[in-house]
Design a protein around this motif. Structure first.
Motif, PDB file in Angstrom:
ATOM      1  N   PHE A 128      13.548  53.672   6.964  1.00  0.00           N
ATOM      2  CA  PHE A 128      12.201  53.527   6.408  1.00  0.00           C
ATOM      3  C   PHE A 128      11.715  52.092   6.536  1.00  0.00           C
ATOM      4  O   PHE A 128      10.564  51.838   6.913  1.00  0.00           O
ATOM      5  CB  PHE A 128      12.203  53.963   4.939  1.00  0.00           C
ATOM      6  CG  PHE A 128      10.961  53.583   4.188  1.00  0.00           C
ATOM      7  CD1 PHE A 128       9.808  54.345   4.286  1.00  0.00           C
ATOM      8  CD2 PHE A 128      10.935  52.446   3.389  1.00  0.00           C
ATOM      9  CE1 PHE A 128       8.656  53.994   3.596  1.00  0.00           C
ATOM     10  CE2 PHE A 128       9.801  52.087   2.693  1.00  0.00           C
ATOM     11  CZ  PHE A 128       8.652  52.862   2.797  1.00  0.00           C
ATOM     12  N   GLU A 129      12.580  51.135   6.251  1.00  0.00           N
ATOM     13  CA  GLU A 129      12.172  49.736   6.271  1.00  0.00           C
ATOM     14  C   GLU A 129      11.891  49.228   7.681  1.00  0.00           C
ATOM     15  O   GLU A 129      11.201  48.218   7.858  1.00  0.00           O
ATOM     16  CB  GLU A 129      13.241  48.867   5.598  1.00  0.00           C
ATOM     17  CG  GLU A 129      13.363  49.149   4.096  1.00  0.00           C
ATOM     18  CD  GLU A 129      14.161  48.082   3.356  1.00  0.00           C
ATOM     19  OE1 GLU A 129      13.869  47.852   2.173  1.00  0.00           O
ATOM     20  OE2 GLU A 129      15.063  47.471   3.969  1.00  0.00           O
ATOM     21  N   GLU A 130      12.395  49.931   8.683  1.00  0.00           N
ATOM     22  CA  GLU A 130      12.102  49.553  10.062  1.00  0.00           C
ATOM     23  C   GLU A 130      10.619  49.678  10.381  1.00  0.00           C
ATOM     24  O   GLU A 130      10.082  48.952  11.207  1.00  0.00           O
ATOM     25  CB  GLU A 130      12.915  50.419  11.031  1.00  0.00           C
ATOM     26  CG  GLU A 130      14.368  50.019  11.172  1.00  0.00           C
ATOM     27  CD  GLU A 130      14.515  48.656  11.842  1.00  0.00           C
ATOM     28  OE1 GLU A 130      13.773  48.381  12.805  1.00  0.00           O
ATOM     29  OE2 GLU A 130      15.370  47.868  11.394  1.00  0.00           O
ATOM     30  N   VAL A 131       9.923  50.616   9.697  1.00  0.00           N
ATOM     31  CA  VAL A 131       8.512  50.841   9.992  1.00  0.00           C
ATOM     32  C   VAL A 131       7.594  50.478   8.825  1.00  0.00           C
ATOM     33  O   VAL A 131       6.370  50.548   8.946  1.00  0.00           O
ATOM     34  CB  VAL A 131       8.263  52.318  10.378  1.00  0.00           C
ATOM     35  CG1 VAL A 131       8.961  52.644  11.683  1.00  0.00           C
ATOM     36  CG2 VAL A 131       8.717  53.258   9.268  1.00  0.00           C
ATOM     37  N   ALA A 132       8.172  50.102   7.686  1.00  0.00           N
ATOM     38  CA  ALA A 132       7.352  49.777   6.509  1.00  0.00           C
ATOM     39  C   ALA A 132       7.621  48.377   5.979  1.00  0.00           C
ATOM     40  O   ALA A 132       6.856  47.875   5.156  1.00  0.00           O
ATOM     41  CB  ALA A 132       7.600  50.795   5.397  1.00  0.00           C
ATOM     42  N   GLY A 133       8.709  47.739   6.454  1.00  0.00           N
ATOM     43  CA  GLY A 133       9.051  46.411   5.970  1.00  0.00           C
ATOM     44  C   GLY A 133      10.196  46.457   4.979  1.00  0.00           C
ATOM     45  O   GLY A 133      10.425  47.472   4.312  1.00  0.00           O
ATOM     46  N   THR A 149       3.736  47.844   4.266  1.00  0.00           N
ATOM     47  CA  THR A 149       2.583  48.718   4.515  1.00  0.00           C
ATOM     48  C   THR A 149       2.997  50.105   5.001  1.00  0.00           C
ATOM     49  O   THR A 149       4.086  50.301   5.530  1.00  0.00           O
ATOM     50  CB  THR A 149       1.660  48.087   5.581  1.00  0.00           C
ATOM     51  OG1 THR A 149       2.440  47.744   6.743  1.00  0.00           O
ATOM     52  CG2 THR A 149       0.988  46.843   5.046  1.00  0.00           C
ATOM     53  N   THR A 150       2.062  51.030   4.831  1.00  0.00           N
ATOM     54  CA  THR A 150       2.222  52.377   5.377  1.00  0.00           C
ATOM     55  C   THR A 150       2.023  52.329   6.887  1.00  0.00           C
ATOM     56  O   THR A 150       1.730  51.269   7.460  1.00  0.00           O
ATOM     57  CB  THR A 150       1.185  53.326   4.752  1.00  0.00           C
ATOM     58  OG1 THR A 150      -0.123  52.925   5.205  1.00  0.00           O
ATOM     59  CG2 THR A 150       1.227  53.272   3.234  1.00  0.00           C
TER      60      THR A 150
END
Length: 408
Positions: free
Chosen positions: A206-211, A305-306
């Motif tokens: 998840f953090e790969e694409v949302a931070g 961010t989303t």
């Protein structure tokens, strides 16, 4: 007897005239200003008073009270109900309370105070009424909610004291019932270092694409609203510092921009070199993601961010924290628990409590130590000693030995 004496003796006794019904006054009072309006009731005359900070505000309040009196809307203090007093409290604090506090207090009043005490006359309210309310609520609600109810009721009754409705605050000395600690609340809210690592591994895709929102929350102890509101303009990668300036709070389900919870919450936190590198790498990936999304991308300026570039709803971060905790086999994980984890792990590695307090934005170090601190089992083993060690007068050696064990 002299003529003057005769005149004095013969003069009729002058009775002090009663204050006319509806008469008002505005006078200085303890650095502020007190407004008074006389109200005639069946039991005699009473005065309705208000204390305001400035003379200009006093003139406005006086005009309003006189207007209410002329329309028959101004009630004497003896007829003021707890519900009406609570409404006065809300109006007097509306500009002062933050949106979330205002909404929360309005709900407390509507759901818990008005149904039980609303119809009681303020001058008839007794400590026993207050204790009965607390005892009733304690059967179904948490100690936290009881403390919030008590705070609102005390503020309202203190307003009644200031306005001369009652001579004392009957809720001031009423203690809350002793609550038994629930099994869930006794459970350690802080993760161990191994548990935090498992949790972050579950959150990594998840953090790969949302931070790295959970990484930063677990490291710096950000509140969920602070993490959701964090902007790149408040992250100085060159200086290696992060400024907490904003807070995205949820008011009746809607995210509402605001400021940190307390004055101490507006803070600056230093970043380690590896943390700076992590955020810099994410900043580059976020820009690339924006190019890939194209016209649908919203350049909101937020760090986390989303997929459209918009900030996260704080409730969404809470839901994700529970989901990743479950994936990691840690069913008790909450986003706020990461804040407890940050405090406990930093304190366990020897960071001074005053420093951790500042990093977390606490106003009082006692909160950091008494509420957020979990003492891990390995810490107990770390300081175990026999009687020979206990009898030694060598705190310096003990400190050096501890440092070696911790690995610093």
């Amino acid at each position: 007897m002299s003529s003057a004496g005769s005149a004095m003796a013969e003069a009729p006794h002058t009775r002090r005239s009663r204050t006319p019904n509806g008469a008002g006054s505005l006078r200085p009072y303890r650095g502020q200003y007190r407004v008074k309006v006389t109200v005639t009731t069946a039991g005699g005359q009473q005065q309705v008073s208000r204390v305001v900070p400035t003379e200009a505000e006093g003139r406005l309040v006086l005009a309003q009270l006189l207007a209410d009196h002329s329309r028959g809307l101004l009630r004497s203090p003896s007829t003021l109900t707890v519900e009406a007093l609570l409404r006065e409290l809300v109006e007097s604090r509306r500009a002062e309370w933050k949106p979330k506090t205002l909404a929360n207090n309005e709900d407390l009043i509507r759901l818990h105070l008005v149904p039980h005490l609303g119809a009681v006359k303020v001058q008839k309210l007794r400590a026993q009424h207050v204790l009965q309310l607390y005892t009733l609520l304690a059967r179904s609600y948490s100690p936290s909610l009881l403390r919030q109810v008590r705070a609102v009721l005390r503020q309202a009754l203190q307003l009644a004291v200031v306005n001369d409705v009652v001579p004392r605050n009957v809720a001031k000395d009423v203690d809350l019932p002793t609550a038994r600690t629930s099994r869930r609340s006794r459970q350690n809210r802080a993760l161990s270092s191994a548990q935090l690592q498992d949790f972050l591994q579950a959150a990594a895709p998840f953090e790969e694409v949302a931070g790295p929102v959970f990484h930063i929350a677990g490291l710096l102890g950000l509140r969920r609203g602070e993490a959701a509101a964090l902007r790149w303009e408040h992250v100085d990668l060159d200086q290696g510092i992060l400024h907490v300036r904003d807070n995205l709070v949820v008011v009746r389900g809607r995210p509402t921009p605001g400021t940190p919870k307390t004055q101490a919450g507006d803070r600056t936190v230093p970043l380690a070199t590896e943390t700076v590198a992590l955020l810099a790498a994410w900043q580059g990936r976020q820009r690339a993601l924006g190019v890939m999304v194209g016209e649908k991308w919203v350049d909101s300026g937020h760090v986390f961010t989303t997929l459209r570039g918009t900030p996260f709803h704080p409730d969404r971060l809470s839901t994700l924290a529970r989901e990743f905790g479950t994936q990691a086999g840690l069913a008790h994980v909450t986003f706020h628990g990461l804040r407890h984890t940050s405090a406990s792990l930093h304190l366990a590695r020897g960071v001074p409590a005053e420093v951790v307090k500042t990093w977390l934005g606490h106003e009082n170090v006692n909160l950091t130590l008494n509420t957020y601190r979990t003492v891990y089992s390995h810490e107990h083993r770390l300081h175990v000693t026999g009687m020979s060690g206990l009898l030694q007068q060598g705190p310096v050696n003990l400190t050096l030995d501890t440092l070696r064990r911790v690995g610093t």
